[in-house]
Scaffold this active site. Structure first.
Site, PDB file in Angstrom:
ATOM      1  N   TYR A 121       0.861  -1.192   0.000  1.00  0.00           N
ATOM      2  CA  TYR A 121       0.000   0.000   0.000  1.00  0.00           C
ATOM      3  C   TYR A 121       0.892   1.234   0.000  1.00  0.00           C
ATOM      4  O   TYR A 121       1.838   1.325   0.784  1.00  0.00           O
ATOM      5  CB  TYR A 121      -0.896   0.000   1.245  1.00  0.00           C
ATOM      6  CG  TYR A 121      -1.688   1.282   1.437  1.00  0.00           C
ATOM      7  CD1 TYR A 121      -2.903   1.461   0.783  1.00  0.00           C
ATOM      8  CD2 TYR A 121      -1.238   2.303   2.272  1.00  0.00           C
ATOM      9  CE1 TYR A 121      -3.638   2.633   0.949  1.00  0.00           C
ATOM     10  CE2 TYR A 121      -1.968   3.471   2.445  1.00  0.00           C
ATOM     11  CZ  TYR A 121      -3.164   3.626   1.780  1.00  0.00           C
ATOM     12  OH  TYR A 121      -3.885   4.780   1.945  1.00  0.00           O
ATOM     13  N   GLU A 209      -3.464   7.659  -3.962  1.00  0.00           N
ATOM     14  CA  GLU A 209      -3.414   6.351  -3.303  1.00  0.00           C
ATOM     15  C   GLU A 209      -3.214   5.247  -4.327  1.00  0.00           C
ATOM     16  O   GLU A 209      -3.943   5.171  -5.312  1.00  0.00           O
ATOM     17  CB  GLU A 209      -4.714   6.123  -2.525  1.00  0.00           C
ATOM     18  CG  GLU A 209      -4.735   4.834  -1.720  1.00  0.00           C
ATOM     19  CD  GLU A 209      -6.037   4.655  -0.978  1.00  0.00           C
ATOM     20  OE1 GLU A 209      -6.026   4.586   0.256  1.00  0.00           O
ATOM     21  OE2 GLU A 209      -7.097   4.599  -1.646  1.00  0.00           O
TER      22      GLU A 209
END
Length: 401
Positions: A121, A209
């Site tokens: 991530y 993101e």
């Protein structure tokens, strides 16, 4: 806290994943091959164009959590891709970010499948408390990242970048020293962070993101998903980004309000709020909730609003069928209270408003403004202060039910 988070989340310009992937690709950030499809037959042809025996069909909506809601499907043939797209296009996708009404799926993105070995991530966002860019990384990426943040926050490593000093090697070392990755992956990650940080500043991002950021079985790092939000206040200098705006994904009232220079965000309550000044608007919503009501919107007409702006604000307020009462909370500085009062009375008479309106006025020409309200034919309730106004509108709305 819930209202503030919702406002922060929505005071940005969002784009679709396929648009985000193009931005990444154009800036030499590795992403899988993929094509947009507006119909099942286009999805079938998209699969045939891919150099892959497996593809992923992804619903294109402005919301996260698509995978868990059935908006991401794996397919292994052109025909299966067509059939999945046929079911997905036209469906209403409901995720934790769309709310109960969901989002209509109008297009899908058909992307080549990847042979995934690891999922990470990676995100960047504006940290307003420190006036810096926060870079976040976790070796546990994927669909459950939000649960991970609550359950094991220590697994998400965060470093702050002072934009006046830039992303120096010493900043990157703070991150690399705290993670355990093979050197080949660290090198790819470093290159990606440097490129993404430059992109973040170039386009005035509020959030960037990548989840998941994957490593394939042959050792290559790819951005499998990309979520991008841009600061609305900087859109005037981001014309290319503004052109990517999808009005079908936005609240039409918010779009219309922006045309008149009004800051409007629709919420889920039934008490419309018309206020001048963002801080006062937030305080107004808070005190409405404190008194037991639920605000239907955030609406800031600004400190120098004209009579026409106020009239348009009222008109937009009443486009929301849920509104059962309106609280006008104005502190007149540049804006004169008599102008506000005259606008309220005129609009109420023209629209034949049948819901209670509570008006609290203070500041320039307040006496004249209150006199206009008192002499009107409409049943407009005057309030002495903000708390009094909130109590009166909540009571009036509950009585109306």
């Amino acid at each position: 806290m819930g209202i503030l988070y919702d406002l922060q989340l929505r005071c940005v310009l969002n784009i679709h994943e396929y648009q985000a992937k193009k931005i990444l690709r154009d800036n030499k950030i590795p992403v899988p091959e993929g094509y947009l499809a507006r119909s099942p037959i286009e999805a079938e042809f998209a699969f045939r164009r891919l150099k892959s025996s497996v593809a992923v069909v992804k619903a294109q909506v402005h919301a996260g959590g698509r995978g868990k809601a059935g908006g991401v499907k794996l397919v292994r043939s052109p025909e299966e891709c067509r059939d999945v797209a046929a079911k997905m296009i036209g469906m209403t996708l409901k995720t934790h970010q769309t709310g109960p009404t969901g989002k209509l799926v109008r297009t899908v993105y058909v992307e080549a499948g990847s042979d995934i070995a690891k999922e990470y991530y990676l995100a960047m966002l504006i940290d307003r408390e420190t006036a810096s860019v926060a870079i976040m990384f976790s070796q546990d990426g994927g669909m459950d990242i939000e649960e991970l943040a609550e359950r094991s926050p220590e697994k998400i490593i965060t470093i702050k970048v002072d934009t006046t000093l830039g992303l120096g090697d010493y900043v990157l070392r703070q991150l690399l020293y705290r993670i355990t990755l093979p050197n080949s992956e660290k090198k790819q990650l470093t290159d990606m962070i440097v490129k993404l940080y430059s992109l973040f500043l170039k386009h005035d991002f509020s959030i960037l993101e990548i989840n998941p950021l994957i490593v394939t079985k042959d050792g290559n790092m790819l951005a499998i998903d990309g979520k991008m939000n841009f600061d609305d206040n900087a859109i005037f200098r981001q014309k290319e980004i503004e052109a990517l705006r999808d009005f079908d994904e936005e609240d039409l009232r918010e779009v219309e309000a922006s045309k008149f220079g009004l800051n409007y965000i629709g919420l889920e309550g039934n008490i419309g709020c018309l206020v001048n000044g963002a801080g006062l608007a937030m305080a107004t919503m808070d005190i409405v909730k404190l008194c037991g009501g639920e605000p239907a919107n955030f609406l800031d007409v600004g400190g120098g609003a004209t009579e026409d702006m106020v009239k348009n604000a009222f008109r937009i307020l009443f486009q929301d069928a849920k509104v059962r009462g309106v609280f006008v909370n104005i502190f007149g500085g540049i804006m004169r209270c008599d102008i506000i009062a005259r606008s309220i009375v005129e609009v109420s008479e023209q629209a034949k408003v049948r819901v209670p309106i509570v008006v609290r006025l203070e500041g320039t020409n307040v006496a004249e403004g209150k006199a206009i309200i008192a002499s009107s034919k409409m049943a407009i309730i005057s309030a002495d202060d903000m708390a009094d106004g909130a109590q009166k509108i909540v009571a009036a709305v509950k009585k109306g039910h």
